[in-house]
Design a protein around this motif. Structure first.
Motif, PDB file in Angstrom:
ATOM      1  N   VAL A  69      42.626  29.810  40.368  1.00  0.00           N
ATOM      2  CA  VAL A  69      42.288  31.019  41.120  1.00  0.00           C
ATOM      3  C   VAL A  69      43.444  32.000  40.939  1.00  0.00           C
ATOM      4  O   VAL A  69      44.612  31.608  41.032  1.00  0.00           O
ATOM      5  N   PHE A  70      43.123  33.253  40.668  1.00  0.00           N
ATOM      6  CA  PHE A  70      44.152  34.293  40.526  1.00  0.00           C
ATOM      7  C   PHE A  70      44.060  35.265  41.688  1.00  0.00           C
ATOM      8  O   PHE A  70      42.978  35.748  42.005  1.00  0.00           O
ATOM      9  N   ALA A  71      45.218  35.503  42.314  1.00  0.00           N
ATOM     10  CA  ALA A  71      45.251  36.481  43.403  1.00  0.00           C
ATOM     11  C   ALA A  71      46.480  37.356  43.199  1.00  0.00           C
ATOM     12  O   ALA A  71      47.577  37.032  43.641  1.00  0.00           O
ATOM     13  N   VAL A  72      46.274  38.431  42.483  1.00  0.00           N
ATOM     14  CA  VAL A  72      47.386  39.316  42.130  1.00  0.00           C
ATOM     15  C   VAL A  72      47.247  40.621  42.923  1.00  0.00           C
ATOM     16  O   VAL A  72      46.146  41.156  43.058  1.00  0.00           O
ATOM     17  N   GLY A  73      48.379  41.089  43.437  1.00  0.00           N
ATOM     18  CA  GLY A  73      48.373  42.340  44.217  1.00  0.00           C
ATOM     19  C   GLY A  73      47.563  42.176  45.487  1.00  0.00           C
ATOM     20  O   GLY A  73      47.660  41.164  46.174  1.00  0.00           O
ATOM     21  N   ARG A  74      46.739  43.158  45.770  1.00  0.00           N
ATOM     22  CA  ARG A  74      46.017  43.135  47.045  1.00  0.00           C
ATOM     23  C   ARG A  74      44.909  42.074  47.115  1.00  0.00           C
ATOM     24  O   ARG A  74      44.300  41.886  48.146  1.00  0.00           O
ATOM     25  N   TYR A  75      44.656  41.416  46.002  1.00  0.00           N
ATOM     26  CA  TYR A  75      43.596  40.388  46.006  1.00  0.00           C
ATOM     27  C   TYR A  75      44.006  39.131  46.780  1.00  0.00           C
ATOM     28  O   TYR A  75      43.195  38.239  46.967  1.00  0.00           O
ATOM     29  N   THR A  76      45.280  39.060  47.222  1.00  0.00           N
ATOM     30  CA  THR A  76      45.677  37.881  48.012  1.00  0.00           C
ATOM     31  C   THR A  76      44.892  37.814  49.323  1.00  0.00           C
ATOM     32  O   THR A  76      44.742  36.756  49.897  1.00  0.00           O
TER      33      THR A  76
ATOM     34  N   LEU B 148      37.679  30.255  39.020  1.00  0.00           N
ATOM     35  CA  LEU B 148      36.886  31.002  40.003  1.00  0.00           C
ATOM     36  C   LEU B 148      37.525  32.347  40.328  1.00  0.00           C
ATOM     37  O   LEU B 148      38.745  32.443  40.463  1.00  0.00           O
ATOM     38  N   ASP B 149      36.709  33.375  40.482  1.00  0.00           N
ATOM     39  CA  ASP B 149      37.186  34.654  41.013  1.00  0.00           C
ATOM     40  C   ASP B 149      37.643  34.454  42.447  1.00  0.00           C
ATOM     41  O   ASP B 149      37.017  33.692  43.197  1.00  0.00           O
ATOM     42  N   VAL B 150      38.681  35.169  42.845  1.00  0.00           N
ATOM     43  CA  VAL B 150      39.190  34.975  44.209  1.00  0.00           C
ATOM     44  C   VAL B 150      38.396  35.772  45.255  1.00  0.00           C
ATOM     45  O   VAL B 150      38.341  35.391  46.428  1.00  0.00           O
ATOM     46  N   ASP B 151      37.759  36.854  44.821  1.00  0.00           N
ATOM     47  CA  ASP B 151      37.020  37.693  45.785  1.00  0.00           C
ATOM     48  C   ASP B 151      35.663  37.061  46.070  1.00  0.00           C
ATOM     49  O   ASP B 151      34.612  37.658  45.865  1.00  0.00           O
ATOM     50  N   SER B 152      35.712  35.826  46.526  1.00  0.00           N
ATOM     51  CA  SER B 152      34.495  35.028  46.623  1.00  0.00           C
ATOM     52  C   SER B 152      34.548  34.136  47.850  1.00  0.00           C
ATOM     53  O   SER B 152      35.606  33.919  48.434  1.00  0.00           O
TER      54      SER B 152
ATOM     55  N   TRP C 175      33.362  44.737  29.535  1.00  0.00           N
ATOM     56  CA  TRP C 175      33.681  43.943  30.722  1.00  0.00           C
ATOM     57  C   TRP C 175      34.804  42.955  30.426  1.00  0.00           C
ATOM     58  O   TRP C 175      34.780  41.822  30.871  1.00  0.00           O
ATOM     59  N   GLN C 176      35.787  43.446  29.664  1.00  0.00           N
ATOM     60  CA  GLN C 176      37.000  42.686  29.395  1.00  0.00           C
ATOM     61  C   GLN C 176      36.678  41.240  29.018  1.00  0.00           C
ATOM     62  O   GLN C 176      35.834  40.990  28.195  1.00  0.00           O
ATOM     63  N   GLU C 177      37.346  40.286  29.664  1.00  0.00           N
ATOM     64  CA  GLU C 177      37.196  38.892  29.234  1.00  0.00           C
ATOM     65  C   GLU C 177      35.785  38.363  29.479  1.00  0.00           C
ATOM     66  O   GLU C 177      35.340  37.434  28.819  1.00  0.00           O
ATOM     67  N   GLU C 178      35.056  38.987  30.399  1.00  0.00           N
ATOM     68  CA  GLU C 178      33.660  38.556  30.612  1.00  0.00           C
ATOM     69  C   GLU C 178      32.828  38.814  29.344  1.00  0.00           C
ATOM     70  O   GLU C 178      31.966  38.011  28.979  1.00  0.00           O
TER      71      GLU C 178
ATOM     72  N   ASN D 260      36.067  46.946  48.536  1.00  0.00           N
ATOM     73  CA  ASN D 260      36.241  48.349  48.212  1.00  0.00           C
ATOM     74  C   ASN D 260      37.163  48.429  46.994  1.00  0.00           C
ATOM     75  O   ASN D 260      38.379  48.292  47.117  1.00  0.00           O
ATOM     76  N   TYR D 261      36.558  48.622  45.821  1.00  0.00           N
ATOM     77  CA  TYR D 261      37.329  48.604  44.577  1.00  0.00           C
ATOM     78  C   TYR D 261      38.494  49.595  44.613  1.00  0.00           C
ATOM     79  O   TYR D 261      39.607  49.281  44.200  1.00  0.00           O
ATOM     80  N   ALA D 262      38.228  50.799  45.131  1.00  0.00           N
ATOM     81  CA  ALA D 262      39.253  51.845  45.130  1.00  0.00           C
ATOM     82  C   ALA D 262      40.460  51.411  45.956  1.00  0.00           C
ATOM     83  O   ALA D 262      41.601  51.729  45.615  1.00  0.00           O
TER      84      ALA D 262
ATOM     85  N   ILE E 129      41.453  48.154  46.713  1.00  0.00           N
ATOM     86  CA  ILE E 129      42.184  46.939  46.361  1.00  0.00           C
ATOM     87  C   ILE E 129      42.739  46.891  44.933  1.00  0.00           C
ATOM     88  O   ILE E 129      43.647  46.129  44.657  1.00  0.00           O
ATOM     89  N   ARG E 130      42.152  47.697  44.049  1.00  0.00           N
ATOM     90  CA  ARG E 130      42.632  47.611  42.665  1.00  0.00           C
ATOM     91  C   ARG E 130      43.826  48.530  42.436  1.00  0.00           C
ATOM     92  O   ARG E 130      43.926  49.584  43.067  1.00  0.00           O
ATOM     93  N   PRO E 131      44.715  48.138  41.497  1.00  0.00           N
ATOM     94  CA  PRO E 131      45.901  48.971  41.257  1.00  0.00           C
ATOM     95  C   PRO E 131      45.571  50.282  40.536  1.00  0.00           C
ATOM     96  O   PRO E 131      46.362  51.200  40.558  1.00  0.00           O
TER      97      PRO E 131
END
Ligand code: UD2
Ligand code: MN
Length: 442
Positions: A208-215, A298-302, A388-391, A434-436, A438-440
């Motif tokens: 699981v990756f939780a970088v920046g505000r995704y923690t 797994l995605d963390v926003d789940s 969609w990048q790595e997807e 809210n993507y705006a 939480i994303r950098p």
């Protein structure tokens, strides 16, 4: 579609049978009107909710509108066709009949009685002898994946008639073309599955990756995982974060472990998401290969809502993306520019897989992440980033290295999407974010 004629103008020859209560039942059953091949009835008020929210504004909206399984899209279709089409909502009587026929303890007599009422055709024939009945069978073509009319027989003057469309039979497919199982509720017996896997004392690594505000998503994800995810099995979470201090304390069950791995941040979410491939590659090589039996990313926003057990395990596992289930090839948001290594032409493709969940045996996942990482590197050198990048790269990989097991969208749902009636359970879902915020970067 119009039912008025049934109640008012329809000539019923067998008046004795058409007693008031039967008529009422007929009316209720008529409200089960749906589109053939579509999942649910809907009311016009729900038409504008939940559209494409999970795709960050790219590609998803159109896809949602065309999604054959999406309750909202039925309403869109109703809008497109215009006022001559009326969709009647599902009501409690229908739900009651459906509950009775699905109940194990229902007697044979009750089953037949309720099934007849749901099926309606015989009731209509008995009541209204002059009613004309037509039939149509639509299925996806195996080759082109397009909807194909396999059988159609209508009264010749159908275009002048009022049509009551009813009793569609909707099937979800439970095997892929290459005969990999697609895991849905009721396609497996949990007791049997556990009897196979429990004695093997397996360990499942989960990244699981939780970088920046995704923690902020960690607490819900981990707590819900402890309730639903491979409960009773050894699970070792590998948590990658740039902010180890923000990892919440979550009580883990017996045999379950969590390792925090400090990782770099980035000012681009696309990078954070894509770089998972190389970090997982390193982790497998250093820690997992020949040491754990299975793994998942797994995605963390789940969040887990229901049982996710050993039925999900396999050599190479992919999940069918909730927004694209039931759509056809040209509608998939594959990378379409030949310059990218993730390129998939319009006439190729099986499913659109979600980047949020993949897994399998470590040696198989290693091949997957290595290939994707290499192709991401080549794209970077060529100054192209897949849609969609790595997807996108994952979808390319799965096209030529077919997953041995597919998880249905029960295993990757989206909280912004209404659950279609044929889907019995949501096990794992992307939470609303809210993507705006939480994303950098935008
Ligand atoms: C449901 C689904 O299949 N989602 C995929 C989709 O959009 P998503 O909107 O689900 O992508 P996302 O924002 O959740 O990012 C994917 C993952 O990267 C991590 N992350 C991302 C940004 C950040 O600032 N910090 C961070 O930790 C985190 O683990 C997150 O879950 O497309 C992405 C690539 O574009 C990924 O392939 C996602 O898995
Ligand atoms: Mn996500």
């Amino acid at each position: 579609m119009e039912t008025g004629r049934l109640e008012n103008g329809m000539p019923c020859h067998n008046q004795k049978q058409a007693i008031t209560s039967e008529r009422r039942e007929l009316e209720h059953a008529a409200k089960q009107v749906r589109f053939a091949g579509k999942s649910s009835s809907c009311s016009s008020t729900s038409a504008d909710t939940a559209r494409g929210g999970g795709r960050g504004g790219k590609g998803g909206g159109d896809a949602a509108a065309a999604d054959g399984q999406d309750i909202n899209s039925n309403c869109d279709i109703a809008k497109q066709i215009g006022p001559q089409l009326k969709l009647l909502p599902l009501n409690d009587q229908i739900r009651e009949l459906q509950t009775i026929i699905r109940d194990k303890s229902t007697s044979r007599g009750d089953f037949v009685f309720s099934a007849d009422r749901l099926a309606m055709e015989q009731g209509l024939r008995d009541c209204c002898r002059s009613i004309r009945i037509g039939k149509i069978l639509i299925q996806s073509d195996e080759e082109t994946q397009k909807a194909k009319v396999f059988y159609a027989k209508f009264p010749p003057d159908i275009s002048r008639r009022k049509v009551l469309l009813m009793y569609p039979i909707l099937n979800v497919s439970t095997t892929s073309r290459w005969l990999a199982p697609i895991v849905w509720e009721n396609t497996f017996d949990q007791t049997v599955i556990d009897a196979i896997y429990k004695p093997q004392n397996i360990t499942v690594a989960t990244t699981v990756f939780a970088v920046g505000r995704y923690t902020r998503f960690l607490k819900d994800l981990l707590e819900s995982a402890e309730q639903h995810f491979l409960v009773g099995y050894r699970v070792h979470y590998y948590l990658f974060t740039d902010l180890p201090d923000q990892v919440p304390v979550v009580k883990l069950g017996d045999g379950r472990k969590l390792t925090v791995i400090k990782t770099e941040s980035s000012n681009r979410w696309q990078e954070i998401s894509s770089r998972r491939m190389e970090r997982i590659e390193k982790l497998i090589e250093e820690k997992l290969l020949h040491k754990v039996d299975y793994m998942f990313s797994l995605d963390v926003d789940s969040k887990f809502y229901a049982h996710w057990g050993a039925e999900s395990l396999g050599d190479l596992v992919g999940v069918v993306h909730a927004w694209f289930f039931g759509l056809t090839r040209p509608q998939f948001t594959y990378e379409r520019r030949p310059k990218s290594q993730a390129y998939i032409p319009y006439d190729e493709g099986d499913y659109y897989y979600g980047g949020a969940v993949f897994g399998g045996r470590p040696e198989k996942v290693l091949k997957l992440v290595q290939t994707c990482r290499r192709n991401l590197d080549i794209d970077r050198a060529n100054q192209i980033e897949a849609l969609w990048q790595e997807e996108s790269h994952l979808n390319k990989y799965f096209l030529y290295n077919k997953p041995t097991k597919l998880l249905s969208p029960e295993y990757l749902w989206d909280d912004t999407k209404q659950r279609p009636s044929f889907m019995k359970v949501v096990r794992f879902t992307q939470v609303v974010k809210n993507y705006a915020e939480i994303r950098p970067n935008p």
